[in-house]
Motif scaffolding. Sequence first.
Motif: not given
Length: 186
Positions: A128-138
């Motif tokens: 779930e933290v990875q999803n947050f990071v991916d969303e920010k980096k998108s």
Amino acid sequence: MMTEQQYFEAGITLESYMAQMESNQQKSYSIYEKFNLPEDSEFMALLKEKQPHILVITEDWCGDAMMNNAILRKITDAVHLEVHCVYRDENLELMDRYLTNGGRSIPKYIILSKDGKVLGTWGPRAPEVQNFVDEKKSVLPDKDDSQYEHHLKTVIGEISDGFVYNNGFWQIVYEDLRQAFQKALT
């Protein structure tokens, strides 16, 4: 070639690691102080019974390590487990045994039996933290864009703030660590 147990024996305690951090120390201690362990007698009993050793591959500049190591320390302090840290950049031979999608992502936790057998691993992030990071980096432009570095710094700041101030992430990390430890120890 050193074994994981030899790296563990040569490493410094997680407490010492945090005490000598040059980057992110205040933020990591803030998370450690503010995170409240859930009532979880079953998990704590398992850790007390099995007494695994935990080898942490880390660097103090790493935002993931800033958050995750604080949560790990809160858990392991509660049950008096031995946690030893080695620095990734000084131990690439070890790090290269535990790549994530081909990269040297940290922190990486290696769960060892008392006699040094590798029982499991965790890291660098809860999904779930990875999803947050991916969303920010998108939202980042292409790397060849002249504004990429400027935007990257902003995004990294937003991610770091999320790690420091979103205590929901702390619970997510705790739950993911709990699952990894249970899988390794049962």
